[in-house]
Design an enzyme around this catalytic site. Structure first.
Site, PDB file in Angstrom:
ATOM      1  N   CYS A  96      21.646  39.254  66.892  1.00  0.00           N
ATOM      2  CA  CYS A  96      23.023  39.327  66.401  1.00  0.00           C
ATOM      3  C   CYS A  96      23.097  38.929  64.922  1.00  0.00           C
ATOM      4  CB  CYS A  96      23.945  38.474  67.273  1.00  0.00           C
ATOM      5  SG  CYS A  96      25.704  38.815  66.997  1.00  0.00           S
TER       6      CYS A  96
ATOM      7  N   HIS B 278      22.695  40.596  72.474  1.00  0.00           N
ATOM      8  CA  HIS B 278      22.284  39.260  72.912  1.00  0.00           C
ATOM      9  C   HIS B 278      21.367  39.327  74.137  1.00  0.00           C
ATOM     10  CE1 HIS B 278      24.729  36.595  70.327  1.00  0.00           C
ATOM     11  NE2 HIS B 278      25.526  37.649  70.256  1.00  0.00           N
TER      12      HIS B 278
ATOM     13  N   GLU C  24      19.292  37.225  75.174  1.00  0.00           N
ATOM     14  CA  GLU C  24      19.096  35.923  75.808  1.00  0.00           C
ATOM     15  C   GLU C  24      20.120  35.646  76.908  1.00  0.00           C
ATOM     16  OE1 GLU C  24      22.435  34.996  73.019  1.00  0.00           O
ATOM     17  OE2 GLU C  24      20.712  36.360  73.027  1.00  0.00           O
TER      18      GLU C  24
END
Length: 270
Positions: free
Chosen positions: A129, A239, A241
């Site tokens: 990001c 994202h 994660e």
């Protein structure tokens, strides 16, 4: 699951933190989802890199030579391009350096210094990001100050949905097209993917040293890699994660990054 190779050599990765100023107290922080994804799905251990004040821009350099990779995390703050491209340009730390959701110049200084060192040492980089945007600005590209000003309908597509629970805000938001001759395609195994991309700024002009790896239907670059890098140096606008336990592309991206970090560690055995 991580590979036996990654299990046998535990690479060490630096993760960029962010600056938080509350009640006049400065704190460095990051979400633990990055740490969890790196440990469980990249097979690496991590250290948190502290943000940098204007009078201490070289403070993170001594540790960079001991690392095997760099993760540039996301954050709500916008990038101050002048600070990121010239982190030593100011001599004093100002309270105006930090404003929640607006600016985080101590983070900009950290990212500039860390990227420079990671590139010099030839280590793997994973930008997430804000991290993709930092790579673009560092290498000479520019950003849209706000996607809602660039193209209103695109701003809505990429924006967070604050009315949803936090974990649901990071569900899939739109698709991306992945170029077939890039470094992301062998990781993704497809030319199309669905991603959870939430951001206010975005790439306007891509830096010459970066190769676009994926983009959205509105033409916005959503992933880019460093041209000529001898290891994996890539940034993605989404994202991975957040839902790595259930999202295949996220798993593959962290696995590829972890393997690149292990390879770097093995080449530079200390």
């Amino acid at each position: 699951m991580i590979s036996q190779q990654a299990e046998s050599v535990r690479a060490v990765v630096g993760i960029t933190s962010n600056r938080l100023l509350t009640d006049g107290v400065h704190r460095d922080w990051l979400r633990r989802k990055y740490v969890h994804a790196l440990v469980r799905y990249a097979g690496v251990t991590s250290v948190i890199l502290p943000t940098i004040d204007a009078d201490d821009v070289d403070s993170v350099l001594p540790i960079m030579s001991r690392l095997d990779g760099l993760v540039l995390t996301g954050d709500e703050s916008n990038i101050d391009a002048a600070t990121l491209t010239s982190p030593a340009s100011t001599t004093q730390t100002s309270q105006q350096d930090i404003e929640v959701g607006i600016r985080d110049r101590p983070r900009d200084r950290l990212s500039a210094t860390a990227i420079g060192a990671a590139v010099a040492f030839g280590m793997p980089i994973l930008g997430i990001c804000r991290g993709l945007q930092e790579l673009n600005v560092y290498f000479g590209g520019t950003l849209h100050a706000s996607l809602s000003e660039w193209r209103p309908e695109s701003g809505a597509m990429h924006a967070e949905k604050p009315y949803l629970p936090r974990d649901r805000q990071y569900d899939v938001t739109h698709g991306v097209t992945i170029r077939s001759d890039g470094v992301l395609f062998p990781i993704a195994g497809a030319t199309e993917a669905q991603v959870n991309s939430l951001h206010n700024q975005g790439i306007e002009k891509i830096a010459a040293p970066l190769k676009p790896e994926a983009w959205t239907s509105d033409g916005l670059v959503e992933a880019a890699s460093v041209i000529g890098a001898t290891t994996l140096q890539i940034g993605v606008q989404w994202h991975p994660e957040w839902h790595v336990a259930t999202d295949l592309l996220s798993k593959r991206l962290f696995k590829a990054f972890g393997e690149a970090c292990v390879a770097h560690c093995q080449r530079n055995e200390r």
